[in-house]
Scaffold this motif. Structure first.
Motif, PDB file in Angstrom:
ATOM      1  N   VAL A  12       0.854  -1.187   0.000  1.00  0.00           N
ATOM      2  CA  VAL A  12       0.000   0.000   0.000  1.00  0.00           C
ATOM      3  C   VAL A  12       0.891   1.238   0.000  1.00  0.00           C
ATOM      4  CG1 VAL A  12      -1.730   1.323   1.257  1.00  0.00           C
ATOM      5  CG2 VAL A  12      -1.861  -1.182   1.234  1.00  0.00           C
ATOM      6  N   TYR A  14       1.194   5.586  -0.377  1.00  0.00           N
ATOM      7  CA  TYR A  14       0.468   6.749   0.101  1.00  0.00           C
ATOM      8  C   TYR A  14      -0.657   7.134  -0.869  1.00  0.00           C
ATOM      9  CZ  TYR A  14      -0.386  11.224   2.318  1.00  0.00           C
ATOM     10  OH  TYR A  14      -0.987  12.268   2.950  1.00  0.00           O
ATOM     11  N   THR A  17      -4.181   5.746  -0.311  1.00  0.00           N
ATOM     12  CA  THR A  17      -4.868   6.011   0.950  1.00  0.00           C
ATOM     13  C   THR A  17      -5.551   7.374   0.981  1.00  0.00           C
ATOM     14  OG1 THR A  17      -2.926   7.005   2.015  1.00  0.00           O
ATOM     15  CG2 THR A  17      -3.152   4.612   2.178  1.00  0.00           C
ATOM     16  N   VAL A  22      -5.730   5.336   5.515  1.00  0.00           N
ATOM     17  CA  VAL A  22      -6.517   4.129   5.269  1.00  0.00           C
ATOM     18  C   VAL A  22      -6.721   3.983   3.764  1.00  0.00           C
ATOM     19  CG1 VAL A  22      -8.790   3.064   5.622  1.00  0.00           C
ATOM     20  CG2 VAL A  22      -7.676   4.290   7.506  1.00  0.00           C
ATOM     21  N   VAL A  23      -6.639   2.754   3.268  1.00  0.00           N
ATOM     22  CA  VAL A  23      -6.796   2.524   1.833  1.00  0.00           C
ATOM     23  C   VAL A  23      -8.179   2.987   1.382  1.00  0.00           C
ATOM     24  CG1 VAL A  23      -6.950   0.761   0.018  1.00  0.00           C
ATOM     25  CG2 VAL A  23      -5.108   0.673   1.689  1.00  0.00           C
ATOM     26  N   TYR A  24      -8.184   3.835   0.359  1.00  0.00           N
ATOM     27  CA  TYR A  24      -9.400   4.345  -0.258  1.00  0.00           C
ATOM     28  C   TYR A  24     -10.114   3.190  -0.950  1.00  0.00           C
ATOM     29  CZ  TYR A  24     -12.271   7.165  -3.406  1.00  0.00           C
ATOM     30  OH  TYR A  24     -13.323   7.702  -4.089  1.00  0.00           O
ATOM     31  N   ARG A  72      -3.901  -0.284   5.516  1.00  0.00           N
ATOM     32  CA  ARG A  72      -3.323   1.021   5.846  1.00  0.00           C
ATOM     33  C   ARG A  72      -2.024   1.249   5.070  1.00  0.00           C
ATOM     34  NH1 ARG A  72      -6.166   3.022  10.040  1.00  0.00           N
ATOM     35  NH2 ARG A  72      -7.370   1.522  11.246  1.00  0.00           N
ATOM     36  N   PHE A  73      -1.620   2.513   5.058  1.00  0.00           N
ATOM     37  CA  PHE A  73      -0.384   2.906   4.397  1.00  0.00           C
ATOM     38  C   PHE A  73       0.754   1.970   4.799  1.00  0.00           C
ATOM     39  CE2 PHE A  73       3.609   5.393   4.690  1.00  0.00           C
ATOM     40  CZ  PHE A  73       3.838   5.511   3.339  1.00  0.00           C
TER      41      PHE A  73
END
Length: 139
Positions: A12, A14, A17, A22-24, A72-73
Motif C-alpha cells: 500500500v 500513500y 490512501t 486508510v486505503v481508499y 493502511r499505508f
C-alpha cells in the motif's frame, strides 16, 4: 489458500490512501485487477497482445465488494484470484485481499464477472477456444 488460487503481493502506497492513511475504497478494485492481470501474464497472455492479435478485451461486467477491515499505508498485502466459473464469453472470479502480517487477516473480498468483448465494437464475444481451455486448465 486453496490450491487453485493465484496470489499476488501488493504494498500500500500513500497514493492508495485517504488523509487518515486508510486505503481508499477504489484502490481495492485496482489491487484486484492487478492480480487477475498478473495471472494471465503468468500464463503467457498479455492483454494488449490479446487485443492486437485476437481483437478481444476483457471488461468487468459486475463486482460485489465486501469491505471487512481497513488496509493502511505501507501494509504488505496478498491479493488472491480464483476462477469459479468459465463460460463461453465470461469468467467469474472470487478474490480476497489479506494482510501478509497478522496471520493473513482478511480485509476485503469480491466476486467479479469479467466479460470478453470485441475490442473495436465493445460487444460480447466468445473467448477464443485455446484461451478458454488454458484458463480452465491452469487457473
Amino acid at each position: 489458500m486453496k490450491a487453485d488460487t493465484f496470489r499476488w503481493p501488493v504494498r500500500v502506497y500513500y497514493e492508495d490512501t485517504d488523509a487518515g492513511g486508510v486505503v481508499y475504497h477504489g484502490a481495492y478494485v485496482r489491487f484486484f485487477e492487478r492480480a487477475r492481470t498478473e495471472r494471465l501474464r503468468a500464463m503467457g497472455f498479455e492483454q494488449d497482445e490479446l487485443r492486437t492479435r485476437e481483437g478481444i478485451v476483457f471488461a468487468v461486467k459486475s463486482m460485489n465488494l465486501d469491505f471487512i477491515k481497513p488496509a493502511r499505508f505501507n501494509d504488505l498485502l496478498w491479493v488472491d484470484a480464483r476462477l469459479v466459473e468459465a463460460k463461453r464469453a465470461s469468467l467469474v472470479f472470487e478474490q480476497e485481499i489479506r494482510r501478509q502480517a497478522d496471520a493473513g487477516e482478511l480485509l476485503c473480498k469480491t466476486q467479479v464477472r469479467v466479460a470478453c468483448l470485441e475490442a473495436d465494437a465493445f460487444k460480447a464475444t466468445a473467448i477464443p477456444d485455446y484461451l478458454l481451455q488454458r484458463i480452465k486448465d491452469e487457473f
